[in-house]
Structures are given as C-alpha cells and as structure tokens.
Design a protein around this motif. Structure first.
Motif, PDB file in Angstrom:
ATOM      1  N   MET A 107      42.330 -15.434  -7.343  1.00  0.00           N
ATOM      2  CA  MET A 107      42.130 -14.013  -7.590  1.00  0.00           C
ATOM      3  C   MET A 107      43.198 -13.176  -6.886  1.00  0.00           C
ATOM      4  O   MET A 107      43.710 -12.212  -7.460  1.00  0.00           O
ATOM      5  N   LEU A 108      43.528 -13.533  -5.659  1.00  0.00           N
ATOM      6  CA  LEU A 108      44.551 -12.787  -4.920  1.00  0.00           C
ATOM      7  C   LEU A 108      45.898 -12.828  -5.636  1.00  0.00           C
ATOM      8  O   LEU A 108      46.632 -11.833  -5.649  1.00  0.00           O
ATOM      9  N   GLN A 109      46.212 -13.945  -6.231  1.00  0.00           N
ATOM     10  CA  GLN A 109      47.471 -14.078  -6.972  1.00  0.00           C
ATOM     11  C   GLN A 109      47.534 -13.046  -8.105  1.00  0.00           C
ATOM     12  O   GLN A 109      48.533 -12.354  -8.269  1.00  0.00           O
ATOM     13  N   TYR A 110      46.464 -12.925  -8.872  1.00  0.00           N
ATOM     14  CA  TYR A 110      46.445 -11.978  -9.987  1.00  0.00           C
ATOM     15  C   TYR A 110      46.295 -10.533  -9.505  1.00  0.00           C
ATOM     16  O   TYR A 110      46.901  -9.623 -10.063  1.00  0.00           O
ATOM     17  N   PHE A 111      45.504 -10.332  -8.466  1.00  0.00           N
ATOM     18  CA  PHE A 111      45.350  -8.979  -7.935  1.00  0.00           C
ATOM     19  C   PHE A 111      46.680  -8.479  -7.369  1.00  0.00           C
ATOM     20  O   PHE A 111      47.012  -7.312  -7.505  1.00  0.00           O
ATOM     21  N   GLU A 112      47.434  -9.361  -6.759  1.00  0.00           N
ATOM     22  CA  GLU A 112      48.754  -8.968  -6.252  1.00  0.00           C
ATOM     23  C   GLU A 112      49.680  -8.623  -7.412  1.00  0.00           C
ATOM     24  O   GLU A 112      50.475  -7.682  -7.326  1.00  0.00           O
ATOM     25  N   ARG A 113      49.581  -9.345  -8.473  1.00  0.00           N
ATOM     26  CA  ARG A 113      50.391  -9.058  -9.668  1.00  0.00           C
ATOM     27  C   ARG A 113      50.064  -7.652 -10.198  1.00  0.00           C
ATOM     28  O   ARG A 113      50.969  -6.876 -10.539  1.00  0.00           O
ATOM     29  N   ILE A 114      48.791  -7.320 -10.237  1.00  0.00           N
ATOM     30  CA  ILE A 114      48.366  -5.993 -10.694  1.00  0.00           C
ATOM     31  C   ILE A 114      48.835  -4.930  -9.706  1.00  0.00           C
ATOM     32  O   ILE A 114      49.387  -3.899 -10.099  1.00  0.00           O
ATOM     33  N   ARG A 115      48.625  -5.172  -8.414  1.00  0.00           N
ATOM     34  CA  ARG A 115      49.044  -4.211  -7.398  1.00  0.00           C
ATOM     35  C   ARG A 115      50.547  -3.967  -7.470  1.00  0.00           C
ATOM     36  O   ARG A 115      51.019  -2.842  -7.395  1.00  0.00           O
ATOM     37  N   SER A 116      51.305  -5.028  -7.658  1.00  0.00           N
ATOM     38  CA  SER A 116      52.758  -4.914  -7.758  1.00  0.00           C
ATOM     39  C   SER A 116      53.166  -4.076  -8.973  1.00  0.00           C
ATOM     40  O   SER A 116      54.086  -3.248  -8.889  1.00  0.00           O
ATOM     41  N   ALA A 117      52.486  -4.263 -10.097  1.00  0.00           N
ATOM     42  CA  ALA A 117      52.777  -3.463 -11.290  1.00  0.00           C
ATOM     43  C   ALA A 117      52.464  -1.993 -11.030  1.00  0.00           C
ATOM     44  O   ALA A 117      53.212  -1.104 -11.450  1.00  0.00           O
ATOM     45  N   LEU A 118      51.371  -1.733 -10.323  1.00  0.00           N
ATOM     46  CA  LEU A 118      51.038  -0.360  -9.959  1.00  0.00           C
ATOM     47  C   LEU A 118      52.107   0.228  -9.035  1.00  0.00           C
ATOM     48  O   LEU A 118      52.495   1.388  -9.178  1.00  0.00           O
ATOM     49  N   THR A 137      54.941   3.258  -0.915  1.00  0.00           N
ATOM     50  CA  THR A 137      54.498   2.823  -2.250  1.00  0.00           C
ATOM     51  C   THR A 137      53.484   1.682  -2.184  1.00  0.00           C
ATOM     52  O   THR A 137      52.595   1.600  -3.034  1.00  0.00           O
ATOM     53  N   GLN A 138      53.604   0.819  -1.195  1.00  0.00           N
ATOM     54  CA  GLN A 138      52.635  -0.277  -1.079  1.00  0.00           C
ATOM     55  C   GLN A 138      51.250   0.281  -0.765  1.00  0.00           C
ATOM     56  O   GLN A 138      50.261  -0.112  -1.392  1.00  0.00           O
ATOM     57  N   ASN A 139      51.170   1.194   0.196  1.00  0.00           N
ATOM     58  CA  ASN A 139      49.872   1.797   0.529  1.00  0.00           C
ATOM     59  C   ASN A 139      49.280   2.527  -0.671  1.00  0.00           C
ATOM     60  O   ASN A 139      48.082   2.424  -0.941  1.00  0.00           O
ATOM     61  N   LEU A 140      50.121   3.261  -1.382  1.00  0.00           N
ATOM     62  CA  LEU A 140      49.641   3.993  -2.560  1.00  0.00           C
ATOM     63  C   LEU A 140      49.133   3.036  -3.636  1.00  0.00           C
ATOM     64  O   LEU A 140      48.103   3.288  -4.262  1.00  0.00           O
ATOM     65  N   SER A 141      49.834   1.928  -3.841  1.00  0.00           N
ATOM     66  CA  SER A 141      49.413   0.968  -4.871  1.00  0.00           C
ATOM     67  C   SER A 141      48.121   0.262  -4.492  1.00  0.00           C
ATOM     68  O   SER A 141      47.278  -0.002  -5.357  1.00  0.00           O
ATOM     69  N   VAL A 142      47.926  -0.023  -3.211  1.00  0.00           N
ATOM     70  CA  VAL A 142      46.676  -0.649  -2.762  1.00  0.00           C
ATOM     71  C   VAL A 142      45.512   0.318  -2.978  1.00  0.00           C
ATOM     72  O   VAL A 142      44.452  -0.067  -3.484  1.00  0.00           O
ATOM     73  N   ALA A 143      45.707   1.580  -2.630  1.00  0.00           N
ATOM     74  CA  ALA A 143      44.652   2.582  -2.815  1.00  0.00           C
ATOM     75  C   ALA A 143      44.339   2.763  -4.298  1.00  0.00           C
ATOM     76  O   ALA A 143      43.172   2.818  -4.693  1.00  0.00           O
ATOM     77  N   LEU A 144      45.376   2.844  -5.119  1.00  0.00           N
ATOM     78  CA  LEU A 144      45.174   3.018  -6.558  1.00  0.00           C
ATOM     79  C   LEU A 144      44.439   1.817  -7.155  1.00  0.00           C
ATOM     80  O   LEU A 144      43.527   1.973  -7.968  1.00  0.00           O
ATOM     81  N   PHE A 145      44.804   0.617  -6.728  1.00  0.00           N
ATOM     82  CA  PHE A 145      44.106  -0.597  -7.179  1.00  0.00           C
ATOM     83  C   PHE A 145      42.616  -0.483  -6.858  1.00  0.00           C
ATOM     84  O   PHE A 145      41.762  -0.732  -7.710  1.00  0.00           O
ATOM     85  N   GLY A 146      42.289  -0.119  -5.625  1.00  0.00           N
ATOM     86  CA  GLY A 146      40.892  -0.031  -5.196  1.00  0.00           C
ATOM     87  C   GLY A 146      40.100   1.013  -5.958  1.00  0.00           C
ATOM     88  O   GLY A 146      38.933   0.809  -6.290  1.00  0.00           O
ATOM     89  N   ILE A 147      40.736   2.127  -6.265  1.00  0.00           N
ATOM     90  CA  ILE A 147      40.068   3.191  -7.020  1.00  0.00           C
ATOM     91  C   ILE A 147      39.827   2.754  -8.460  1.00  0.00           C
ATOM     92  O   ILE A 147      38.774   3.006  -9.028  1.00  0.00           O
ATOM     93  N   LEU A 148      40.818   2.078  -9.032  1.00  0.00           N
ATOM     94  CA  LEU A 148      40.747   1.753 -10.456  1.00  0.00           C
ATOM     95  C   LEU A 148      39.922   0.530 -10.776  1.00  0.00           C
ATOM     96  O   LEU A 148      39.108   0.562 -11.700  1.00  0.00           O
ATOM     97  N   ILE A 149      40.133  -0.549 -10.078  1.00  0.00           N
ATOM     98  CA  ILE A 149      39.485  -1.802 -10.477  1.00  0.00           C
ATOM     99  C   ILE A 149      38.045  -1.859  -9.942  1.00  0.00           C
ATOM    100  O   ILE A 149      37.104  -1.652 -10.703  1.00  0.00           O
ATOM    101  N   PRO A 150      37.851  -2.098  -8.658  1.00  0.00           N
ATOM    102  CA  PRO A 150      36.455  -2.176  -8.209  1.00  0.00           C
ATOM    103  C   PRO A 150      35.741  -0.823  -8.244  1.00  0.00           C
ATOM    104  O   PRO A 150      34.557  -0.760  -8.578  1.00  0.00           O
ATOM    105  N   GLY A 151      36.460   0.271  -7.939  1.00  0.00           N
ATOM    106  CA  GLY A 151      35.822   1.588  -7.914  1.00  0.00           C
ATOM    107  C   GLY A 151      35.216   1.973  -9.244  1.00  0.00           C
ATOM    108  O   GLY A 151      34.041   2.335  -9.327  1.00  0.00           O
ATOM    109  N   PHE A 152      36.017   1.902 -10.300  1.00  0.00           N
ATOM    110  CA  PHE A 152      35.501   2.260 -11.624  1.00  0.00           C
ATOM    111  C   PHE A 152      34.387   1.304 -12.043  1.00  0.00           C
ATOM    112  O   PHE A 152      33.348   1.722 -12.547  1.00  0.00           O
ATOM    113  N   THR A 153      34.606   0.018 -11.829  1.00  0.00           N
ATOM    114  CA  THR A 153      33.637  -0.991 -12.253  1.00  0.00           C
ATOM    115  C   THR A 153      32.288  -0.799 -11.559  1.00  0.00           C
ATOM    116  O   THR A 153      31.242  -0.820 -12.219  1.00  0.00           O
ATOM    117  N   LEU A 154      32.312  -0.600 -10.260  1.00  0.00           N
ATOM    118  CA  LEU A 154      31.054  -0.432  -9.530  1.00  0.00           C
ATOM    119  C   LEU A 154      30.267   0.786  -9.999  1.00  0.00           C
ATOM    120  O   LEU A 154      29.065   0.702 -10.246  1.00  0.00           O
TER     121      LEU A 154
END
Length: 178
Positions: A107-118, A137-154
């Motif tokens: 999962m980390l491998q794919y999540f990193e791929r998504i974070r990197s694209a962000l 940009t790394q901090n911003l991409s991590v925050a955006l990942f968290g808002i979009l993937i688990p945040g929206f889903t939850l």
C-alpha cells in the motif's frame, strides 16, 4: 465478493473455493494462501487507482485548473470507488495494513506514487503562481493526499445523512481554506 461481504479476516479459503466454484486443489494450485489473494487484489486495485489519479492530474495539467477543481476531480473519483462495487474494501485493506507488514509495504508503494503525482501537480501550480513557491511541496502533497483519499472516503461512509458528494466536499474545502 467474499472479502467485500466478510472482510479479509472473516473469509476463509473454503469460502473463496465455494464462491469461485472450483476444487480445493485448483485453488491451492494458483494461490498458496488467502494472504496471497489479498495482496493480488490490493496490488491490482491500487495500481488501477494510482493510474487513474495520475491520468486525472495529467489531464488537469492540460486544462490548468485551480486547486479547487483538482480537488473536485479527485474527490469525484474517490466517490466512484467508495460507492462502487468494492465499497468498503479500502477499510479492510487499511485495517490489514496496520498488522501485516507485506500489505503495508504494498500500500505504501502505491500511496507514495499517488503522493508523488500530487506533488508534481503542486510544483506546476507553483510555477503558474497558484501556490507560493516558498511552500514545501512534499508537506503540501501529504496534506492533500490525506484530505482527498481517506478524508473524503471516511466522511462519505460515516456521516450518513450529512455525507457530502464530491462537489460539496470540494466547495466546503474551498470555503474553509480561503
């Protein structure tokens, strides 16, 4: 079907064999254990998910939308996944990743791929002055990942009658971060 209905822990190889309509020997010929099947499912699903997110972000580079529009596009995709045929599977996978190092690594491998694209999208937005160039940009991409993937889903699963669709979620975030 078994995993979606019973979760990973609640599904046995016998359940899979019965649902697949195959012999026990045939099932074990292809898969050594249930964990191998779980890994394949996670790899295939996250692989497709990562590719789709990368495509959405690349398409957005052509259109040059603002961050709110990118959030809306990605939330729309998360909504498809959350409400689609495999709904709830993300929660099973996330839970399993907390206790299974191999699943977590996958999962980390794919999540990193998504974070990197962000992050690449954020860098492009910095170049077009939509985001300050002084921001990490790394901090911003991590925050955006968290808002979009688990945040929206939850919120889409657990807020019941208060659940926001992708448009509403994007608009709410836009208002919050103005």
């Amino acid at each position: 079907d078994c995993f979606a209905k019973q979760g990973f822990a609640g599904t046995s190889m016998k359940d899979i064999q019965t649902t697949a309509g195959c012999s026990r020997g045939n099932l074990y010929h292809h898969f050594k254990a249930k964990e191998e099947i779980v890994q394949i499912i996670i790899t295939q699903n996250l692989g497709r998910y990562s590719e789709r997110i990368e495509t959405i972000l690349k398409d957005s580079n052509v259109r040059d939308p603002n961050l709110s529009e990118v959030v809306k596009d990605l939330a729309s995709f998360a909504e498809e996944i959350t409400k689609g045929p495999g709904k709830g599977m993300a929660f099973h996978a996330w839970s399993l990743a907390m206790v299974d190092a191999d699943v977590r690594a996958t999962m980390l491998q794919y999540f990193e791929r998504i974070r990197s694209a962000l992050e690449q999208k954020i860098i492009l937005m910095q170049k077009s002055a939509q985001i300050s160039k002084t921001k990490n940009t790394q901090n911003l991409s991590v925050a955006l990942f968290g808002i979009l993937i688990p945040g929206f889903t939850l919120q889409s699963v657990f807020m019941e009658d208060k659940t926001l669709n992708a448009d509403q979620y994007s608009e709410a975030l836009n208002l919050l971060f103005r």
